[in-house]
Design a protein around this motif. Structure first.
Motif, PDB file in Angstrom:
ATOM      1  N   THR A  99      28.518  45.552  32.306  1.00 39.15           N
ATOM      2  CA  THR A  99      30.058  44.433  31.921  1.00 39.15           C
ATOM      3  C   THR A  99      29.938  45.095  30.576  1.00 39.15           C
ATOM      4  O   THR A  99      28.769  45.463  29.700  1.00 39.15           O
ATOM      5  N   PRO A 100      32.104  45.232  30.136  1.00 40.17           N
ATOM      6  CA  PRO A 100      32.683  45.104  30.996  1.00 40.17           C
ATOM      7  C   PRO A 100      32.970  46.044  32.226  1.00 40.17           C
ATOM      8  O   PRO A 100      32.755  47.533  31.619  1.00 40.17           O
TER       9      PRO A 100
ATOM     10  N   ASN B  37      34.161  36.988  40.675  1.00 43.64           N
ATOM     11  CA  ASN B  37      34.306  37.380  39.608  1.00 43.64           C
ATOM     12  C   ASN B  37      36.541  37.117  39.762  1.00 43.64           C
ATOM     13  O   ASN B  37      36.970  36.892  41.116  1.00 43.64           O
ATOM     14  N   GLY B  51      36.350  38.660  34.391  1.00 42.66           N
ATOM     15  CA  GLY B  51      34.820  37.840  33.598  1.00 42.66           C
ATOM     16  C   GLY B  51      34.035  37.328  35.112  1.00 42.66           C
ATOM     17  O   GLY B  51      35.067  37.662  36.328  1.00 42.66           O
ATOM     18  N   ARG B  52      32.982  36.788  34.940  1.00 45.43           N
ATOM     19  CA  ARG B  52      32.482  36.232  36.258  1.00 45.43           C
ATOM     20  C   ARG B  52      31.898  35.441  36.018  1.00 45.43           C
ATOM     21  O   ARG B  52      31.065  35.266  35.410  1.00 45.43           O
ATOM     22  N   THR B  53      31.183  34.662  36.935  1.00 46.55           N
ATOM     23  CA  THR B  53      30.137  33.730  37.206  1.00 46.55           C
ATOM     24  C   THR B  53      28.519  33.847  37.790  1.00 46.55           C
ATOM     25  O   THR B  53      29.676  34.457  39.409  1.00 46.55           O
ATOM     26  N   THR B  61      27.732  32.347  33.121  1.00 47.58           N
ATOM     27  CA  THR B  61      29.027  33.352  33.151  1.00 47.58           C
ATOM     28  C   THR B  61      29.333  34.674  32.080  1.00 47.58           C
ATOM     29  O   THR B  61      28.675  34.597  30.930  1.00 47.58           O
ATOM     30  N   GLU B  62      29.740  35.590  32.162  1.00 50.78           N
ATOM     31  CA  GLU B  62      30.109  36.586  31.448  1.00 50.78           C
ATOM     32  C   GLU B  62      31.833  36.728  31.246  1.00 50.78           C
ATOM     33  O   GLU B  62      32.736  36.978  32.509  1.00 50.78           O
ATOM     34  N   TYR B  63      32.395  36.798  30.019  1.00 44.19           N
ATOM     35  CA  TYR B  63      33.735  37.527  29.967  1.00 44.19           C
ATOM     36  C   TYR B  63      34.171  38.910  29.212  1.00 44.19           C
ATOM     37  O   TYR B  63      33.424  39.868  28.592  1.00 44.19           O
ATOM     38  N   ALA B  64      35.108  39.691  29.832  1.00 44.33           N
ATOM     39  CA  ALA B  64      35.873  40.634  29.020  1.00 44.33           C
ATOM     40  C   ALA B  64      36.369  40.256  27.225  1.00 44.33           C
ATOM     41  O   ALA B  64      36.776  38.946  27.212  1.00 44.33           O
ATOM     42  N   LYS B  68      37.920  37.022  25.949  1.00 47.58           N
ATOM     43  CA  LYS B  68      36.928  35.753  25.659  1.00 47.58           C
ATOM     44  C   LYS B  68      37.124  34.944  24.780  1.00 47.58           C
ATOM     45  O   LYS B  68      37.070  33.823  24.917  1.00 47.58           O
TER      46      LYS B  68
END
Lengths: 111, 122
Positions: A99-100, B37, B51-53, B61-64, B68
């Motif tokens: 990621t990203p 996503n 992003g995604r969970t 969770t992850e974000y661009a 962010k």
């Protein structure tokens, strides 16, 4: 971020003829387990993207065998052995290594 | 049949919050083989992962980085859906927003929502 670069931008094709799309990544997509983390998607007009190829060369379920993926590291190719009218749309490569998640700019295939 | 059903407004005023929901049928938001996503598509930015969970014993969770400071993706186990909130929107956030299921192994998006065109305009 990993930058994905596709070529060409546009690809006029003739039904029954082969077609080829290139994708290059800014860093290697090869994992230690031997998998290349590179997917190919097709977005048909008015639709969401659909998976064609994963791990660089594995066809997704239901994808015709006229589609094939090859390459390793940073250079990849999607080939259509004999283009059909239903293959028109925009083709995207995407790196799935980290990621990203990042996509190429797309290649528009039109008859 | 597994599907993702998106809902939410198609018009948001500048500086307001964009809110979309993705309802999951045929799978679970708590599945340990998937991540949920949000991806958007615009002529200027192409396909952009936001992003995604996902749930692996606990929620992640992850974000661009590009969004962010403005984004929240939340799972809702009671309704089996997940949501996107994007704060302080500008016209540059105008795009088609997709929800999509990611498979951890192998690594790909195998299911997409139909997409929601969100226009940021007064």
């Amino acid at each position: 971020d990993i930058v994905m670069t596709q070529s060409p931008l546009s690809l006029p094709v003739t039904p029954g003829e082969p077609a080829s799309i290139s994708c290059r990544s800014s860093q290697s997509l090869l994992q230690s387990n031997g998998h290349n983390c590179l997917d190919w998607y097709l977005q048909k007009p008015g639709q969401s993207p659909q998976l064609l190829i994963y791990f660089g060369s594995d066809r997704a379920s239901g994808v015709p065998d006229r589609f094939s993926g090859s390459g390793s590291g940073t250079d990849f190719t999607l080939k259509i052995s004999r283009v059909e009218a239903d293959d028109v749309g925009v083709y995207y490569c995407m790196q799935s290594l980290q990621t990203p998640l990042t996509f190429g700019g797309g290649t528009k295939v039109e008859i | 049949q597994v599907q993702l059903q998106q809902s939410g407004p198609g018009l948001v005023s500048p500086s307001q919050t964009l809110s979309l929901t993705c309802a999951i049928s045929g799978d679970s938001v708590t599945s340990n083989s998937a991540a949920w996503n949000w991806i958007r598509q615009s002529p200027s930015r192409g396909l952009e992962w936001l992003g995604r969970t996902y749930f692996w014993s606990k929620w992640y969770t992850e974000y661009a980085e590009s969004v962010k400071s403005r984004i929240t993706i939340n799972p809702d186990t009671s309704t089996n859906q997940f949501s996107l909130q994007l704060n302080s929107v500008t016209p540059e956030d105008t795009a088609v927003y997709y929800c999509a299921r990611w498979r951890h192994d192998p690594r790909y998006f195998d299911l997409w929502g139909r997409g929601t065109l969100v226009t940021v305009s007064s």
